[in-house]
Design an enzyme around this catalytic site. Sequence first.
Site, PDB file in Angstrom:
ATOM      1  N   LYS A 210       0.802  -1.280   0.050  1.00  0.00           N
ATOM      2  CA  LYS A 210      -0.008  -0.040  -0.253  1.00  0.00           C
ATOM      3  C   LYS A 210       0.861   1.226  -0.088  1.00  0.00           C
ATOM      4  O   LYS A 210       0.769   2.055  -0.895  1.00  0.00           O
ATOM      5  CB  LYS A 210      -0.995   0.016   1.328  1.00  0.00           C
ATOM      6  CG  LYS A 210      -1.748   0.980   1.415  1.00  0.00           C
ATOM      7  CD  LYS A 210      -2.761   0.753   2.612  1.00  0.00           C
ATOM      8  CE  LYS A 210      -3.631   1.995   2.920  1.00  0.00           C
ATOM      9  NZ  LYS A 210      -4.682   1.513   3.931  1.00  0.00           N
ATOM     10  N   GLU A 216      10.332  -4.539   4.688  1.00  0.00           N
ATOM     11  CA  GLU A 216      10.703  -5.829   4.271  1.00  0.00           C
ATOM     12  C   GLU A 216      10.405  -6.102   2.805  1.00  0.00           C
ATOM     13  O   GLU A 216      11.140  -6.719   1.980  1.00  0.00           O
ATOM     14  CB  GLU A 216       9.626  -6.877   4.888  1.00  0.00           C
ATOM     15  CG  GLU A 216      10.089  -7.128   6.561  1.00  0.00           C
ATOM     16  CD  GLU A 216       9.151  -6.189   7.445  1.00  0.00           C
ATOM     17  OE1 GLU A 216       8.975  -4.788   6.806  1.00  0.00           O
ATOM     18  OE2 GLU A 216       9.079  -6.415   8.601  1.00  0.00           O
ATOM     19  N   GLY A 272      -5.062  -2.547   5.508  1.00  0.00           N
ATOM     20  CA  GLY A 272      -4.129  -3.482   4.763  1.00  0.00           C
ATOM     21  C   GLY A 272      -5.122  -5.012   5.011  1.00  0.00           C
ATOM     22  O   GLY A 272      -5.101  -5.877   4.268  1.00  0.00           O
ATOM     23  N   ARG A 273      -5.365  -5.223   6.301  1.00  0.00           N
ATOM     24  CA  ARG A 273      -5.900  -6.433   6.724  1.00  0.00           C
ATOM     25  C   ARG A 273      -7.370  -6.804   6.186  1.00  0.00           C
ATOM     26  O   ARG A 273      -8.036  -7.803   6.301  1.00  0.00           O
ATOM     27  CB  ARG A 273      -5.853  -6.764   8.188  1.00  0.00           C
ATOM     28  CG  ARG A 273      -6.503  -5.445   8.881  1.00  0.00           C
ATOM     29  CD  ARG A 273      -6.116  -5.754  10.332  1.00  0.00           C
ATOM     30  NE  ARG A 273      -6.553  -4.732  11.039  1.00  0.00           N
ATOM     31  CZ  ARG A 273      -6.097  -3.418  11.289  1.00  0.00           C
ATOM     32  NH1 ARG A 273      -4.951  -3.156  10.756  1.00  0.00           N
ATOM     33  NH2 ARG A 273      -6.611  -2.583  12.221  1.00  0.00           N
ATOM     34  N   GLU A 358      -4.884  -7.640  15.092  1.00  0.00           N
ATOM     35  CA  GLU A 358      -4.562  -6.294  14.502  1.00  0.00           C
ATOM     36  C   GLU A 358      -5.733  -5.247  14.905  1.00  0.00           C
ATOM     37  O   GLU A 358      -5.596  -4.201  15.145  1.00  0.00           O
ATOM     38  CB  GLU A 358      -3.961  -6.236  13.388  1.00  0.00           C
ATOM     39  CG  GLU A 358      -2.673  -5.173  13.116  1.00  0.00           C
ATOM     40  CD  GLU A 358      -1.931  -5.212  11.836  1.00  0.00           C
ATOM     41  OE1 GLU A 358      -2.791  -5.438  10.906  1.00  0.00           O
ATOM     42  OE2 GLU A 358      -0.942  -5.066  11.909  1.00  0.00           O
ATOM     43  N   HIS A 389      -5.080 -34.316  17.178  1.00  0.00           N
ATOM     44  CA  HIS A 389      -3.865 -35.416  17.568  1.00  0.00           C
ATOM     45  C   HIS A 389      -2.699 -34.530  18.285  1.00  0.00           C
ATOM     46  O   HIS A 389      -1.634 -34.965  18.433  1.00  0.00           O
ATOM     47  CB  HIS A 389      -3.233 -36.144  16.640  1.00  0.00           C
ATOM     48  CG  HIS A 389      -4.354 -37.102  16.012  1.00  0.00           C
ATOM     49  ND1 HIS A 389      -4.389 -38.367  16.237  1.00  0.00           N
ATOM     50  CD2 HIS A 389      -5.436 -36.840  15.035  1.00  0.00           C
ATOM     51  CE1 HIS A 389      -5.461 -38.918  15.804  1.00  0.00           C
ATOM     52  NE2 HIS A 389      -5.903 -37.851  14.937  1.00  0.00           N
ATOM     53  N   LYS A 509       9.120  -1.103  14.689  1.00  0.00           N
ATOM     54  CA  LYS A 509       9.840  -0.767  13.488  1.00  0.00           C
ATOM     55  C   LYS A 509      10.768   0.589  13.585  1.00  0.00           C
ATOM     56  O   LYS A 509      11.951   0.458  13.156  1.00  0.00           O
ATOM     57  CB  LYS A 509       8.765   0.001  12.483  1.00  0.00           C
ATOM     58  CG  LYS A 509       7.946  -1.216  11.788  1.00  0.00           C
ATOM     59  CD  LYS A 509       7.049  -0.286  10.831  1.00  0.00           C
ATOM     60  CE  LYS A 509       5.700  -0.955  10.482  1.00  0.00           C
ATOM     61  NZ  LYS A 509       4.838  -0.199   9.698  1.00  0.00           N
TER      62      LYS A 509
HETATM   63  C1  G6Q Z   1      -2.744  -4.348   7.979  1.00  0.00           C
HETATM   64  C2  G6Q Z   1      -1.482  -3.287   8.271  1.00  0.00           C
HETATM   65  C3  G6Q Z   1      -0.241  -4.052   7.907  1.00  0.00           C
HETATM   66  C4  G6Q Z   1       0.200  -3.831   6.524  1.00  0.00           C
HETATM   67  C5  G6Q Z   1       1.539  -4.365   6.301  1.00  0.00           C
HETATM   68  C6  G6Q Z   1       2.193  -3.914   4.674  1.00  0.00           C
HETATM   69  O1  G6Q Z   1      -3.852  -3.706   8.354  1.00  0.00           O
HETATM   70  O2  G6Q Z   1      -1.605  -2.079   7.892  1.00  0.00           O
HETATM   71  O3  G6Q Z   1      -0.323  -5.632   8.038  1.00  0.00           O
HETATM   72  O4  G6Q Z   1      -0.724  -4.515   5.529  1.00  0.00           O
HETATM   73  O5  G6Q Z   1       2.499  -3.461   7.065  1.00  0.00           O
HETATM   74  O6  G6Q Z   1       2.053  -2.569   4.402  1.00  0.00           O
HETATM   75  P1  G6Q Z   1       2.097  -2.354   3.000  1.00  0.00           P
HETATM   76  O7  G6Q Z   1       0.988  -2.685   2.082  1.00  0.00           O
HETATM   77  O8  G6Q Z   1       2.050  -0.668   3.026  1.00  0.00           O
HETATM   78  O9  G6Q Z   1       3.467  -2.625   2.485  1.00  0.00           O
END
Ligand code: G6Q
Length: 549
Positions: A210, A216, A272-273, A358, A389, A509
């Site tokens: 996003k 990462e 994001g989620r 989250e 199990h 972070k």
């Molecule tokens: C989700 C969070 C988080 C996000 C990641 C990746 O709700 O905001 O998990 O999706 O940190 O972020 P980017 O899509 O910006 O790389």
Amino acid sequence: MTTHIPYLTARPAWKALESHSNAIRDVHLRTLFADDPKRGRRLTAEAAGLYLDYSKNRVTDETMGLLLELAKQSGLQDRIGAMFSGDKINITENRAVLHVALRAPRQTAIMVDGENVVDRVHAVLDKMADFSNRVRSGEWKGHTGRPIRNVVNIGIGGSDLGPVMAYEALKHYSDRSMNFRFVSNIDGTDVTETLRDLDPAETLFIVASKTFTTQETMTNAQTARDWLIKGLGGDNNAVARHFVAVSTNAAKVSEFGIDTANMFEFWDWVGGRYSLASAIGLSTMVAIGPEHFRGLLDGMRQMDQHFRTAAFEHNLPVLMGLLTVWYTNFFGAQTVAVLPYEQYLNRFPAYLQQLTMESNGKHVTLDGTAVDYQTGPVYWGEPGTNGQHSFYQLIHQGTRLIPCDFIAFGQSLNPVGQHHDILMANVFAQAEALAFGKTQAEVRAEGTPDWLVPHRVFGGNRPSTTILAERLTPEALGKLVALYEHSVFTQGVIWDIDSFDQWGVELGKQLANRILPELDTKNESGAGHDSSTNNLIRRYRQMKQTGGT
Ligand code: G6Q
């Protein structure tokens, strides 16, 4: 117009639930079922093809009435309306929360800052469909003229978990002549193992981020880019045919070297989620094709519609959300186990962990007051029957109360021999065993010696909910995802928290960015931390040197 909503523990329904919970605490599910022979058919709800049996929960009609009253006193209906109409309900980031707009039909209008976002949603969906068709048909060629056979999604968190979960869940519908892989972890092993047997000439990277600034993802994308260029004879122009981006940040995408014509856009009102239905789902669409992807969206839309319009007493996400509140706040439950009896849903619990934890792992209310009640529980789980199990022992005979969600399907996508009947016999048996247990008298009657009896007794009265659907289709997956999204929303409204921010991920972070240069042995070792962190950094620097790095 906002009506004043009292602090949670001051709401009349909360107070009533407190005294009611004391009255019901020792009532056994055996008694509840014995007293009401129709309970197993009565305490159920069905919508959009999902059947919810919540009769094996420790509730009576009075409990449900009070929980529904709590939802009303918490202003749930207004808050649902606010979300669907694009109000900026993510108040700490001043953003609308409109994942529901991602699956709204073409003709609808949802306005954000004076603009109908549904038009933009469909323009991107059409662009994704066109691209997916070109890749799937082989029309989209790599730099050397070969068609794409491998698709690697690079993303993390919300830009990874949804795509991985959906790809795994819908593998049955995917193009088996192609490989789909997912790189998320900054650990170099992830990208290395993912790429080691791939041919760069046939590999397409989807960089899903996003912000397009996530450490990462950008590091992994850079490594993938170097691998590609090296593998294709050092020609930088190769990037254009092998990298596409999914992002809200066009400037950063073009800085990375990806043509913005190959960027699939989404917007700040998609968390994001909650982004699986947005362009973040591109890898899923390439895997299963645009028609099936639209099926996924359609399933979500049906559940959205149900959540928005159904009376709370028949409303699946509302009922599930309220049950979670019930156990979290009145039974001291700390976790919820999600147990899909469907191998294709093997990543569903991991996906739900982010969605639920989250969203609702928060310690202050919307106005910043520290809560003095529990909020989001820990979600966890594994597909059945594997868990039986291993950790089910603790759920059956341990000292903790762990509400379980069982998810199962009437038809298998791989009907071989008796497998599906055996699978289903197990899921029904587990819910039955948890609820009814096995008494001392029953254990004795089996001829068990006295000393062994206590070990073999099952107390029962352990709650579970069973969700049944006919078959794991893209549509059914969409319904399940939206069911949990809206259950999380319901919980967040009751707890009066912002379910759509995630400030809790920031501190780590920041500190990592401060520590990173201190790990470079050319620099002075930082000593500005606590004695444990300083010592760990020192040790790591020594280890690096002995390793010759
Ligand atoms: C989700 C969070 C988080 C996000 C990641 C990746 O709700 O905001 O998990 O999706 O940190 O972020 P980017 O899509 O910006 O790389």
